[in-house]
Structure formats: structure tokens, C-alpha cells
Design a protein around this motif. Structure first.
Motif, PDB file in Angstrom:
ATOM      1  N   ALA A  57      41.817  28.214  44.064  1.00  0.00           N
ATOM      2  CA  ALA A  57      41.971  29.612  44.467  1.00  0.00           C
ATOM      3  C   ALA A  57      41.842  30.500  43.236  1.00  0.00           C
ATOM      4  N   ALA A  58      41.145  31.627  43.422  1.00  0.00           N
ATOM      5  CA  ALA A  58      40.944  32.582  42.332  1.00  0.00           C
ATOM      6  C   ALA A  58      41.166  33.996  42.854  1.00  0.00           C
ATOM      7  N   VAL A  59      41.657  34.867  41.977  1.00  0.00           N
ATOM      8  CA  VAL A  59      41.893  36.269  42.313  1.00  0.00           C
ATOM      9  C   VAL A  59      41.266  37.124  41.226  1.00  0.00           C
ATOM     10  N   ALA A  60      40.568  38.203  41.645  1.00  0.00           N
ATOM     11  CA  ALA A  60      39.961  39.127  40.679  1.00  0.00           C
ATOM     12  C   ALA A  60      39.748  40.487  41.336  1.00  0.00           C
ATOM     13  N   ALA A  61      39.470  41.462  40.517  1.00  0.00           N
ATOM     14  CA  ALA A  61      39.211  42.818  41.018  1.00  0.00           C
ATOM     15  C   ALA A  61      37.805  42.951  41.579  1.00  0.00           C
ATOM     16  N   ASP A  62      36.930  42.041  41.213  1.00  0.00           N
ATOM     17  CA  ASP A  62      35.514  42.116  41.592  1.00  0.00           C
ATOM     18  C   ASP A  62      35.117  40.853  42.358  1.00  0.00           C
ATOM     19  N   ALA A  63      34.461  41.031  43.504  1.00  0.00           N
ATOM     20  CA  ALA A  63      34.020  39.889  44.318  1.00  0.00           C
ATOM     21  C   ALA A  63      33.025  39.021  43.560  1.00  0.00           C
ATOM     22  N   GLY A  64      32.173  39.628  42.763  1.00  0.00           N
ATOM     23  CA  GLY A  64      31.197  38.870  41.990  1.00  0.00           C
ATOM     24  C   GLY A  64      31.850  37.942  40.995  1.00  0.00           C
TER      25      GLY A  64
END
Length: 97
Positions: A57-64
Motif C-alpha cells: 500500500a502506498a499513499v501520495a498527493a499525486d496519483a502518478g
């Protein structure tokens, strides 16, 4: 904010006939995945010898960026010579979900 998940179904070598042997293959893979700053764990096929499901699982501000990180995780697993990657299930969730 975007979250992405991937579940990798892998076939382990024939000598992984015990849970101890299975762990000896899965643990280094999970440790290597965590270098990408993701959450990673064995999530399925826990009692099956010779198979494993590894979740990331990963979380970021940008979908790319989430997609790039999951791509890197997939390349790492696919590049491991001791295992065979059978399938990958991916999901991307955004604020609208």
C-alpha cells in the motif's frame, strides 16, 4: 490524496515445503519492498506451501507518484529469480472515492 494497493500472487520454489522455508523467501521480499516507503506484508495464502500473496500500500498527493511506486514494487518482485510472479491486482483510490 491518493492511495494505491497491489496484491502480488507469487509461486515459490519447490523447496518451500514448510512454513519456515516459505518465510525464508517472503521476508527478504517484504523487506526490499519497504525500501520504497510502502507498507508491505504477506496477506494471503498464509497456510499454503509454495504460494504467497504479498500486499503493498502506498499513499501520495499525486496519483502518478502512487502508480510509479507500485510499478517499482512490481518490477522488484518480477525481477526476483527465485520466485515466479503469477498475477497482480492493483487499485487506485482518490478523494472522490
Amino acid at each position: 490524496m491518493y492511495t494505491g494497493t497491489a496484491v502480488f500472487d507469487v509461486l515459490l520454489p519447490g523447496d518451500s515445503r514448510s512454513l519456515k522455508a516459505k518465510r525464508s523467501y517472503v521476508r527478504p521480499i517484504v523487506a526490499a519492498l519497504r525500501k520504497f516507503e510502502v507498507s508491505a506484508a504477506e496477506v494471503g495464502a498464509l497456510d499454503r506451501h509454495g504460494r504467497a500473496e504479498i500486499g503493498v500500500a502506498a499513499v501520495a498527493a499525486d496519483a502518478g507518484h502512487v502508480s510509479e511506486v507500485l510499478d517499482s514494487c512490481e518490477r522488484l518482485i518480477a525481477g526476483r529469480p527465485e520466485i515466479e510472479l503469477l498475477s497482480v491486482r492493483r487499485r487506485l483510490h482518490g478523494d472522490e472515492d
